[in-house]
Motif scaffolding. Structure first.
Motif, mmCIF file in Angstrom:
data_model
loop_
_atom_site.group_PDB
_atom_site.id
_atom_site.type_symbol
_atom_site.label_atom_id
_atom_site.label_comp_id
_atom_site.label_asym_id
_atom_site.label_seq_id
_atom_site.Cartn_x
_atom_site.Cartn_y
_atom_site.Cartn_z
ATOM 1 N N THR A 25 0.834 -1.200 0.000
ATOM 2 C CA THR A 25 0.000 0.000 0.000
ATOM 3 C C THR A 25 0.866 1.247 0.000
ATOM 4 O O THR A 25 0.595 2.223 -0.696
ATOM 5 N N SER A 26 1.918 1.240 0.825
ATOM 6 C CA SER A 26 2.799 2.391 0.912
ATOM 7 C C SER A 26 3.462 2.679 -0.422
ATOM 8 O O SER A 26 3.653 3.833 -0.802
ATOM 9 N N LEU A 27 3.820 1.637 -1.152
ATOM 10 C CA LEU A 27 4.474 1.821 -2.438
ATOM 11 C C LEU A 27 3.502 2.380 -3.470
ATOM 12 O O LEU A 27 3.868 3.186 -4.315
ATOM 13 N N VAL A 30 2.102 7.035 -1.749
ATOM 14 C CA VAL A 30 3.029 7.583 -0.749
ATOM 15 C C VAL A 30 2.310 8.525 0.208
ATOM 16 O O VAL A 30 2.821 8.841 1.283
ATOM 17 N N ASP A 31 1.125 9.001 -0.200
ATOM 18 C CA ASP A 31 0.363 9.939 0.632
ATOM 19 C C ASP A 31 -0.696 9.220 1.464
ATOM 20 O O ASP A 31 -1.603 9.843 2.001
ATOM 21 N N LEU A 37 -5.269 9.996 7.925
ATOM 22 C CA LEU A 37 -5.455 10.927 9.047
ATOM 23 C C LEU A 37 -6.464 12.020 8.688
ATOM 24 O O LEU A 37 -7.277 12.428 9.521
ATOM 25 N N PHE A 38 -6.392 12.497 7.440
ATOM 26 C CA PHE A 38 -7.329 13.531 7.007
ATOM 27 C C PHE A 38 -8.769 13.023 7.112
ATOM 28 O O PHE A 38 -9.646 13.715 7.653
ATOM 29 N N LYS A 39 -9.021 11.821 6.608
ATOM 30 C CA LYS A 39 -10.373 11.245 6.665
ATOM 31 C C LYS A 39 -10.824 11.062 8.113
ATOM 32 O O LYS A 39 -11.982 11.334 8.454
ATOM 33 N N ASP A 64 2.809 16.358 5.591
ATOM 34 C CA ASP A 64 2.820 17.316 4.479
ATOM 35 C C ASP A 64 2.389 18.680 5.018
ATOM 36 O O ASP A 64 1.194 19.002 5.020
ATOM 37 N N PRO A 65 3.348 19.507 5.480
ATOM 38 C CA PRO A 65 3.026 20.785 6.147
ATOM 39 C C PRO A 65 2.282 21.779 5.270
ATOM 40 O O PRO A 65 1.622 22.679 5.786
#
Length: 373
Positions: A25-27, A30-31, A37-39, A64-65
């Protein structure tokens, strides 16, 4: 102009549980962690757990600032906690990243509005409109701020522009206290006519259902109907209700054609065909059975779909308003909550939902027996 929910009392914050992310999944994405966390933060906001939502959004920003989507939600959560200083700081950061972001300018205007700094609020929404002239809510907010600054003609012009973009803004303006300075103006009375005309177009034909859907006082709704009749925009008929007759309003044929009314009846007059009482009650009874099954199965998708039967005026919505006023409002709320929270919403509300539908079913069964006998 009201906030959708008020300030929450201080609640204990808990660290969100970190889900295990597979290497695959990470590959692929990448986001992934930021989106997860946003959801989660959005769901916490929907549950009015604003402090917890802020914590989660800040965790997402560590990944991602400069993510504008996350910053907008963080600022909005701060705003609803009346943390105006931090909300402005977040919106200013977004504008440092993208000075043309219309949503950030509009939300910054709302913060100034809450601070009763209406001139600054007006300046912010005007910048939002400069970036996106089709931003209906920014036009609506501009109308509010101009009204509060007692610039009445300009306020009405902005309100009309917002309604041209999104007709729902007409209904919103009816009970908005920010328009107290413009309500006596003839231009605002015409907006009330637009609201009533749109209600009729959507399938609400009796004075009771029009008042319910528009939020107008009965007198204002009747005045608007009278003016629309005088202008030839609507027609008035009657339908039998037991031994009495009640007035029913519909679009005039030429207006119906322009506004996309669905069917034409005898002599070309556009009218919504009213179902026979027994047929209507049987359809409601069948829909209740499907709704109860969906609730028992905790199937949110199925429930949302069948709830439309009770809400949509082209189906049984008008009958529900006239006979099950409070229940209609409850079902509308359930549909919104199910869309936000999915099957999780059943956990606390399943029994209550079933009781409401059981009560409707009992009443409908009695009416069916009376109609058949």
């Amino acid at each position: 102009m009201k906030k959708p929910f008020g300030k929450k009392s201080e609640e204990k914050e808990e660290e969100p549980k970190v889900e295990k992310v597979s290497k695959e999944t990470s590959l692929v994405d990448v986001d992934y962690n930021r989106k997860r966390l946003f959801k989660k933060g959005v769901n916490l906001m929907a549950d009015e757990k604003l402090e917890e939502a802020i914590t989660v959004f800040e965790q997402a920003l560590r990944i991602d600032p400069d993510n504008v989507e996350t910053l907008l939600k963080l600022g909005y959560a701060r705003f609803h906690l009346d943390d105006h200083h931090e909300a402005l700081r977040v919106y200013d950061k977004i504008l440092d990243i993208d000075v043309t972001n219309p949503e950030a300018w509009n939300l910054k205007g709302l913060v100034h509005y809450e601070q009763k700094n209406y001139s600054k609020a007006l300046d912010s929404v005007e910048k939002a409109i400069e970036t996106d002239p089709t931003y209906g809510m920014a036009w609506y907010n501009k109308a509010c701020f101009l009204s509060l600054l007692n610039q009445v003609p300009e306020s009405l012009e902005s309100l009309k522009r917002s309604i041209e973009i999104d007709v729902k803004n007409a209904r919103k303006s009816i009970r908005d206290k920010d328009f107290v300075n413009v309500r006596v103006e003839e231009g605002f009375k015409r907006i009330q006519e637009v609201v009533v005309l749109e209600s009729v177009r959507q399938g609400y034909h009796t004075i009771g259902s029009i008042v319910w859907t528009t939020f107008l006082d009965k007198k204002d709704a009747e005045d608007a109907l009278r003016k629309l009749l005088e202008k030839g925009l609507i027609v008035k008929n009657e339908k039998r209700d037991g031994l009495s007759r009640i007035p029913v309003y519909d679009l005039a044929p030429n207006v119906a054609e322009k506004m996309g009314k669905e069917k034409k009846g005898l002599f070309g007059i556009t009218r919504k065909k009213l179902p026979k009482p027994v047929k209507n009650l049987k359809e409601l009874s069948q829909a209740i059975q499907i709704a109860k099954e969906a609730i028992e199965e905790e199937n949110a998708e199925k429930a949302i779909e069948i709830f439309e039967e009770f809400i949509d005026p082209k189906k049984s919505g008008e009958h529900m308003i006239e006979n099950f006023f409070d229940e209609h409002r409850e079902i509308r709320l359930w549909k919104i909550r199910l869309k936000d929270r999915g099957n999780d919403y059943f956990e606390e509300n399943k029994e209550k939902m079933l009781v409401v539908f059981d009560n409707i079913e009992v009443t409908i069964t009695k009416k069916l027996r009376n109609e058949i006998s």
